[in-house]
Scaffold this motif. Sequence first.
Motif, PDB file in Angstrom:
ATOM      1  N   MET A  46       0.854  -1.185   0.000  1.00  0.00           N
ATOM      2  CA  MET A  46       0.000   0.000   0.000  1.00  0.00           C
ATOM      3  C   MET A  46       0.893   1.239   0.000  1.00  0.00           C
ATOM      4  O   MET A  46       1.096   1.880   1.010  1.00  0.00           O
ATOM      5  CB  MET A  46      -0.941  -0.039   1.212  1.00  0.00           C
ATOM      6  N   LYS A  47       1.409   1.576  -1.152  1.00  0.00           N
ATOM      7  CA  LYS A  47       2.411   2.638  -1.269  1.00  0.00           C
ATOM      8  C   LYS A  47       1.816   4.040  -1.387  1.00  0.00           C
ATOM      9  O   LYS A  47       2.486   5.017  -1.120  1.00  0.00           O
ATOM     10  CB  LYS A  47       3.302   2.367  -2.469  1.00  0.00           C
ATOM     11  N   ASP A  48       0.537   4.136  -1.783  1.00  0.00           N
ATOM     12  CA  ASP A  48      -0.065   5.449  -2.026  1.00  0.00           C
ATOM     13  C   ASP A  48      -1.013   5.902  -0.918  1.00  0.00           C
ATOM     14  O   ASP A  48      -1.677   6.928  -1.066  1.00  0.00           O
ATOM     15  CB  ASP A  48      -0.826   5.434  -3.356  1.00  0.00           C
ATOM     16  N   VAL A  49      -1.090   5.156   0.170  1.00  0.00           N
ATOM     17  CA  VAL A  49      -2.011   5.491   1.245  1.00  0.00           C
ATOM     18  C   VAL A  49      -1.365   5.137   2.587  1.00  0.00           C
ATOM     19  O   VAL A  49      -0.686   4.112   2.699  1.00  0.00           O
ATOM     20  CB  VAL A  49      -3.360   4.738   1.068  1.00  0.00           C
ATOM     21  N   PRO A  50      -1.519   5.986   3.597  1.00  0.00           N
ATOM     22  CA  PRO A  50      -1.020   5.622   4.930  1.00  0.00           C
ATOM     23  C   PRO A  50      -1.844   4.457   5.473  1.00  0.00           C
ATOM     24  O   PRO A  50      -3.067   4.462   5.387  1.00  0.00           O
ATOM     25  CB  PRO A  50      -1.262   6.871   5.774  1.00  0.00           C
ATOM     26  N   ALA A  51      -1.169   3.458   6.000  1.00  0.00           N
ATOM     27  CA  ALA A  51      -1.870   2.292   6.540  1.00  0.00           C
ATOM     28  C   ALA A  51      -1.136   1.791   7.776  1.00  0.00           C
ATOM     29  O   ALA A  51       0.082   1.923   7.881  1.00  0.00           O
ATOM     30  CB  ALA A  51      -1.955   1.193   5.490  1.00  0.00           C
ATOM     31  N   LEU A  52      -1.905   1.216   8.694  1.00  0.00           N
ATOM     32  CA  LEU A  52      -1.318   0.649   9.894  1.00  0.00           C
ATOM     33  C   LEU A  52      -2.201  -0.466  10.413  1.00  0.00           C
ATOM     34  O   LEU A  52      -3.357  -0.596  10.015  1.00  0.00           O
ATOM     35  CB  LEU A  52      -1.102   1.717  10.965  1.00  0.00           C
TER      36      LEU A  52
END
Length: 139
Positions: A46-52
């Motif tokens: 998921m390179k185009d969106v912040p994710a955790l």
Amino acid sequence: MRESPAIGVTAVTPNRAGSDVASRDGHPERHPRHITASVQQLLNAMKDVPALVQNGRLDVLSSNPLGQALFSEMFEQVAQPPNFARYVFLDPRAENFYRDWNSAAAQTVALLHAEAGRSPDSRQLSAGRAHSNGQQIMP
């Protein structure tokens, strides 16, 4: 996956059965501390969106680089792992980070209350603590 209405961040969260989260003995655990390699691979993709990924106590288990950059102040916490409740209630920078801090605080309390209902024997949650560091975050 879910979208947080407060800031629009995609969060990958383990399902209730815990199949995406591994414990040391391989069995699902209630408050996981680790994620599987496949979940980390998903985060990395998921390179185009912040994710955790977070557990029910709002501990951040892992994130992708954009997620870590977006929540960089939270990742600077001395107490580890990073924790949303500690950040929202104990870090004065959080009031400037969230557009509507009151809403973020209310959502955080609601999430902790829901988790306390699912885990009524959790001393950390029932005592109003997000982590065993002893700092109270809820009345």
